[in-house]
Design an enzyme around this catalytic site. Structure first.
Site, PDB file in Angstrom:
ATOM      1  N   HIS A  14      -9.174  -6.264  49.282  1.00  0.00           N
ATOM      2  CA  HIS A  14      -9.490  -6.597  50.682  1.00  0.00           C
ATOM      3  C   HIS A  14     -10.660  -7.567  50.760  1.00  0.00           C
ATOM      4  O   HIS A  14     -11.626  -7.477  50.003  1.00  0.00           O
ATOM      5  CB  HIS A  14      -9.711  -5.349  51.538  1.00  0.00           C
TER       6      HIS A  14
ATOM      7  N   ASP B  13     -17.505  -3.961  46.807  1.00  0.00           N
ATOM      8  CA  ASP B  13     -16.552  -3.502  47.808  1.00  0.00           C
ATOM      9  C   ASP B  13     -16.344  -4.597  48.860  1.00  0.00           C
ATOM     10  O   ASP B  13     -17.028  -4.607  49.870  1.00  0.00           O
ATOM     11  CB  ASP B  13     -17.063  -2.220  48.462  1.00  0.00           C
TER      12      ASP B  13
ATOM     13  N   GLU C  95      -9.845  -4.001  55.981  1.00  0.00           N
ATOM     14  CA  GLU C  95      -9.587  -2.699  55.356  1.00  0.00           C
ATOM     15  C   GLU C  95     -10.626  -1.679  55.782  1.00  0.00           C
ATOM     16  O   GLU C  95     -10.313  -0.511  56.042  1.00  0.00           O
ATOM     17  CB  GLU C  95      -9.578  -2.840  53.826  1.00  0.00           C
ATOM     18  N   GLU C  96     -11.887  -2.112  55.860  1.00  0.00           N
ATOM     19  CA  GLU C  96     -12.984  -1.175  56.077  1.00  0.00           C
ATOM     20  C   GLU C  96     -12.894  -0.448  57.411  1.00  0.00           C
ATOM     21  O   GLU C  96     -13.419   0.654  57.549  1.00  0.00           O
ATOM     22  CB  GLU C  96     -14.326  -1.914  55.993  1.00  0.00           C
TER      23      GLU C  96
ATOM     24  N   ASP D 132      -9.662  -1.840  44.516  1.00  0.00           N
ATOM     25  CA  ASP D 132     -10.661  -1.570  45.556  1.00  0.00           C
ATOM     26  C   ASP D 132     -11.527  -0.383  45.155  1.00  0.00           C
ATOM     27  O   ASP D 132     -11.653   0.592  45.879  1.00  0.00           O
ATOM     28  CB  ASP D 132      -9.977  -1.308  46.908  1.00  0.00           C
TER      29      ASP D 132
ATOM     30  N   HIS E 134     -21.087   0.755  50.508  1.00  0.00           N
ATOM     31  CA  HIS E 134     -21.423   0.683  51.928  1.00  0.00           C
ATOM     32  C   HIS E 134     -22.933   0.673  52.196  1.00  0.00           C
ATOM     33  O   HIS E 134     -23.376   1.144  53.245  1.00  0.00           O
ATOM     34  CB  HIS E 134     -20.775   1.840  52.702  1.00  0.00           C
TER      35      HIS E 134
END
Length: 467
Positions: A280, A292, A326-327, A354, A425
């Site tokens: 992604h 990520d 995606e997130e 991912d 994140h």
């Protein structure tokens, strides 16, 4: 020149390994798969790609101006690498801005806390919210709570995330982030703050998406750093009445158009059949989106480039898909499945990278159970790259996880995620967390997987019946 040399050296390599007999297609495929591994391990293309993305674009929250920059970057990068076809498909995505977030304990002790808003959260009133906290060990404990103990308070879910190579601890604790605001609102809470879903001890908070439920009040939702969660626990040992002041200004701003960006290596004899490798393109806005999922973007792009540069293309088309959004809820993955519904029966197999850039140690599949042993034999060459044969438990990755429902086989190339949730994140998701050698090993594994699947004669369908 490199392709010309490969074309000259390949017959010599085959002859040296199997004598003067004409090689079988299987032998040739295995030798080319081994050659792809060596090329990948000797190249820094994957690292160049993720460095380019994190430096030239950086954080790229879906629907933001930087998201548009990322799409333009991806399209240009894929074109520059010489793929047979590069195109993009529009995806409507929600737009959310983080704003500011602050919190502090104001009674009986006075201490500032490090927090961040959870993705999709509403804001507090302009003056903020000040209320006593009520602590729960987990989402399950909150669900069992008496509403009288929650009404008018700020819920604090204090579930630690266990560290595992497979990352399974994340699955155990992430419910508090995704559904905590729903259950807290159901019981009359004013807001919710969770212990960050992470395995680190740094004083920084982990963001991530959360959800609301129609018909329930939308309450502000935030995550606090692990050391601050420990601090609050120490306070609770001294007093049951801990008052938290919370102020947040995120904003939901409707929707925008983003894109799935796609590149293809056109198959030589079965161009309508697809081997999909994806990642992604979007990221959260706290770090630079390196692990990520900049790493995944680099892995599948570099793997596709290695196949693109072979002197002869494989039978099936290898499709590299860089998914949007995606997130914030697998938006690009769902859009792809809908847009390509008519050709999903032509998708031979799919896999997504991912989970950072830790070494791949195993490959699992979700295929016809009868063919699994032959598939394991076909991919045995990957063991020389440290990738062991796995089982039939794959789900493929977030954006391809919905494809098996349409009969599409998937594979999971399992990465070592021991430290993945230290950075996931957070502002600490930056390029220095990627080991170039481990990244190259990932590129090798994906290149071998995609090539072998593009050449495979095995019938991977039908998928096992759900239990």
């Amino acid at each position: 020149m490199k392709n010309y040399r490969t074309a000259l050296l390949l017959p010599l390599l085959i002859s040296s390994l199997i004598g003067c007999q004409s090689p079988s297609p299987s032998d040739t495929n295995q030798l080319l798969a081994e050659s792809l591994q060596q090329k990948a391990l000797g190249s820094d293309l994957g690292f160049q790609i993720v460095e380019s993305l994190t430096v030239e674009v950086g954080p790229r929250l879906a629907g933001s101006p930087k998201d548009a920059v990322a799409v333009a970057w991806a399209e240009k990068k894929l074109q520059s690498l010489g793929f047979d076809r590069v195109y993009k498909e529009a995806v409507e995505v929600p737009v959310w801005e983080r704003g500011e977030a602050s919190a502090s304990i104001v009674a009986p002790f006075q201490q500032p806390l490090v927090i961040t808003a959870l993705g999709g959260s509403v804001a507090t009133p302009a003056e903020g919210i000040t209320a006593k906290i009520v602590r729960f060990d987990s989402l399950a404990a909150l669900k069992e709570a008496n509403p009288d103990d929650v009404t008018g308070k700020i819920v604090f879910i204090d579930q630690k995330t266990e560290r595992h190579k497979t990352g399974k601890g994340y699955g155990k604790s992430v419910g508090g982030r995704s559904r905590g605001a729903i259950e807290a609102a159901r019981k009359g809470a004013l807001a919710i703050v969770i212990r960050s879903i992470g395995t680190d001890h740094d004083r920084m908070a982990h963001t991530g998406t959360m959800r609301y439920e129609e018909g329930l009040k939308r309450i502000p939702a935030a995550a606090m750093s692990a050391p601050d969660a420990d601090l609050v626990n120490a306070m609770l040992k001294r007093s049951a009445d801990i008052t938290l002041a919370l102020k947040m200004s995120p904003e939901n701003k409707g929707s925008a158009i983003s894109y799935n960006v796609i590149a293809e290596v056109t198959g030589s004899s079965k161009p309508d059949e697809i081997v999909l490798i994806g990642a992604h393109l979007d990221s959260w806005d706290e770090g630079t989106g390196a692990i990520d999922d900049g790493a995944g973007v680099a892995i599948v792009t570099a793997a596709g480039k290695l196949i693109q540069d072979l002197p002869e293309k494989p039978a099936r088309t290898v499709r590299v898909v860089l998914y949007a959004a995606e997130e914030i809820g697998l938006v690009g993955g769902k859009a792809y499945a809908k847009a390509h519904a008519a050709e999903l029966d032509k998708h031979y197999i799919a896999a997504e990278s991912d989970f950072g850039a830790g070494p791949i140690y195993r490959i699992d599949f979700q295929v016809n159970e009868q063919v699994l042993p032959k598939l394991q034999q076909l991919t045995q060459v990957m063991q020389r790259n440290g990738v062991a044969a796995g089982d039939n438990s794959a789900y493929g990755g977030p954006d391809v996880s919905m494809l098996p429902a349409s009969g599409v086989p998937v594979a999971s190339l399992r990465q070592d995620g021991t430290d993945y949730f230290d950075y996931h994140h957070t502002p600490n998701d930056t390029l220095d967390k990627i080991d170039p050698k481990a990244l190259a090993q990932n590129v090798a594994a994906y290149a071998q997987f995609a090539y072998l699947m593009a050449q495979s004669e095995l019938e991977l369908r039908p998928l096992p019946a759900k239990q």
